[in-house]
Enzyme design. Structure first.
Site, PDB file in Angstrom:
ATOM      1  N   GLU A 321       0.837  -1.193   0.000  1.00  0.00           N
ATOM      2  CA  GLU A 321       0.000   0.000   0.000  1.00  0.00           C
ATOM      3  C   GLU A 321       0.875   1.247   0.000  1.00  0.00           C
ATOM      4  O   GLU A 321       1.649   1.459   0.942  1.00  0.00           O
ATOM      5  CB  GLU A 321      -0.896   0.044   1.242  1.00  0.00           C
ATOM      6  CG  GLU A 321      -2.094  -0.869   1.206  1.00  0.00           C
ATOM      7  CD  GLU A 321      -3.005  -0.634   2.400  1.00  0.00           C
ATOM      8  OE1 GLU A 321      -4.224  -0.798   2.235  1.00  0.00           O
ATOM      9  OE2 GLU A 321      -2.514  -0.285   3.494  1.00  0.00           O
ATOM     10  N   CYS A 322       0.759   2.073  -1.001  1.00  0.00           N
ATOM     11  CA  CYS A 322       1.424   3.373  -1.088  1.00  0.00           C
ATOM     12  C   CYS A 322       2.936   3.221  -0.924  1.00  0.00           C
ATOM     13  O   CYS A 322       3.632   2.957  -1.889  1.00  0.00           O
ATOM     14  CB  CYS A 322       0.835   4.345  -0.070  1.00  0.00           C
ATOM     15  SG  CYS A 322       1.174   6.075  -0.465  1.00  0.00           S
ATOM     16  N   GLY A 323       3.484   3.361   0.273  1.00  0.00           N
ATOM     17  CA  GLY A 323       4.911   3.127   0.469  1.00  0.00           C
ATOM     18  C   GLY A 323       5.303   1.725   0.062  1.00  0.00           C
ATOM     19  O   GLY A 323       6.409   1.505  -0.457  1.00  0.00           O
TER      20      GLY A 323
END
EC number: 6.3.5.11
Length: 442
Positions: A321-323
């Site tokens: 997720e994202c990072g």
């Protein structure tokens, strides 16, 4: 559990400091305070947790639905819940502080910047209270905390100007050591920039704890924390799968309910890629959001990303997720222009930009079966990132974007093998992590 919501007149008015002071004031009065945060925030809750000594609950009707929001509230542990609002009280089209307060039927104590006003503080608060009639939410603005207010004549002028229906709940003094430093994505985390305990105690002393406790009330109807049994969460389900969860300074954005859901159905094996940990033996991998751009060199030098790439190629389910998406890409370029090799599982190069690239509540529609949703299923979440991904021409996307920005404005979620990387953060109440765990158990 009784509760109240600290709403603000705008972003930056000092809601977080007021919340921390309120938590400390309740603690000093012998109460067990449960913190919570309206909206999809990871940073403010880290400050809550440090002061209260327990995780801060996430309350967001877009991410959770109202029933899920109420269940998450009820999973808190305390005598009184202090909910920090998001933005200004009425701001937000998908979710707002007013919407959270209305869903739980909790009173709002308005945090008003009083640094340059007295009677105008009362006028502002009264305006916010009466504006509720112009909205679709049944909001009860019941009190006021005067932020950055001096004592003596300044405080007396504010208190005397308030109408009887708005309780004066004290003030937060104007002190530089009550300011929390910021960086991209918001304030610094609670463990990085904690407020001094003595300073926080001084701020707590200027609050009217008795009035805050008098205003707090139980949600209506009463919230219940019960959850339905699910596959993999019973003694008959056999051996529990083992899920490796990245947990360090580079990967720190995880909702408490997500940790709880993973522990309910799996054995969680935490590891710290930025600190040099290798990937532990596992049946699935979860890479949460965070700040990989600040630790790109350490990630590139450590063994974990290479092991994750090997596990992904062998068919192990990997969710980023994202990072986590950034770490699964081929390269990551920092704001200083330094480029570092990442896991190379997903066909994209990621670059950190000076300005944020997306900030919104998100709705996605799955193109086909993927790690977090079945084909055609809608998934709601939140995005907030400063990086941009340049994807290969043959990249495969998992979702179409119904609301939000995604990776390229129309599509979201890069997929390869049984790996999914997305800019979208989702909550456990969305069902996404149950779908992921179902895939891990296959």
């Amino acid at each position: 559990m009784r509760g109240l919501v600290l709403g603000g007149t705008a972003s930056g008015v000092g809601k977080t400091v007021a919340t921390l002071a309120t938590l400390r004031a309740f603690e000093n009065a012998g109460r067990t305070a449960q913190p919570a945060k309206a909206g999809p925030d990871f940073i403010d809750p880290s400050h809550h947790a440090r002061v209260a000594g327990r995780p801060s609950r996430t309350l967001d009707p877009w991410l959770q639905g109202e029933d899920g929001l109420r269940r998450n509230y009820a999973r808190g542990d305390g005598d009184v819940c202090v909910v920090e609002g998001m933005m200004g009280l009425y701001d937000g089209s998908a979710a707002s502080t007013a919407g959270v307060a209305a869903a739980l039927d909790l009173p709002v104590v308005l945090v008003v910047d009083a640094s340059a006003g007295m009677e105008s503080v009362a006028a502002t608060a009264l305006g916010f209270a009466t504006y509720a009639d112009r909205t679709s939410h049944d909001v009860d603005v019941a009190g006021v905390i005067a932020q950055r207010a001096y004592g003596g004549r300044h405080e007396d002028g504010i208190r005397e100007a308030l109408p009887d229906e708005l309780a004066y709940c004290g003030r937060i003094p104007p002190r530089e050591d009550l300011e929390i430093p910021e960086r991209h994505l918001g304030l610094r985390m609670g463990e990085e920039a904690p407020l001094d305990d003595a300073t926080l105690d001084a701020a707590a002393e200027t609050l009217r704890t008795d009035r805050l406790l008098d205003l707090a009330r139980e949600p209506t109807p009463a919230a219940e924390a019960t959850t339905e049994p699910s596959a993999g969460n019973s003694p008959e389900s056999g051996d529990r799968p083992r899920v490796a969860v990245a947990d360090d300074e580079a990967f720190r954005f995880v909702y408490p309910a997500t940790r709880e859901r993973l522990r309910e159905r799996a054995t969680v094996a935490p590891f710290a890629p930025a600190a040099g940990d290798d990937l532990p033996p596992c049946d699935g991998v979860y890479l949460p959001g965070g700040y990989p751009e600040l630790h790109a060199e350490a990630l590139a030098a450590g063994p974990a990303l290479g092991s994750i790439a090997d596990a992904a190629a062998e068919g192990t389910p990997v969710l980023g997720e994202c990072g986590g998406l950034m770490a699964l890409a081929e390269t990551l370029t920092t704001v200083d222009g330094d480029t570092h090799e990442m896991a190379g599982v997903l066909p994209a190069t990621v670059e950190r930009r000076e300005r944020y690239q997306a900030l919104d509540h998100v709705e996605l529609r799955a193109r086909s079966d993927t790690l977090t949703a079945s084909a055609g299923e809608r998934l709601r979440g939140h995005e907030f990132h400063y990086s941009a991904a340049d994807v290969a021409a043959d990249a495969r996307f998992a979702f179409d974007v119904e609301r939000g920005t995604g990776i390229d404005g129309d599509r979201e979620g890069l997929t390869e093998y049984r790996t999914l990387g997305t800019y979208c953060h989702v909550h456990a109440e969305s069902g996404a992590f149950d779908t992921f765990l179902d895939e891990v158990e296959r």
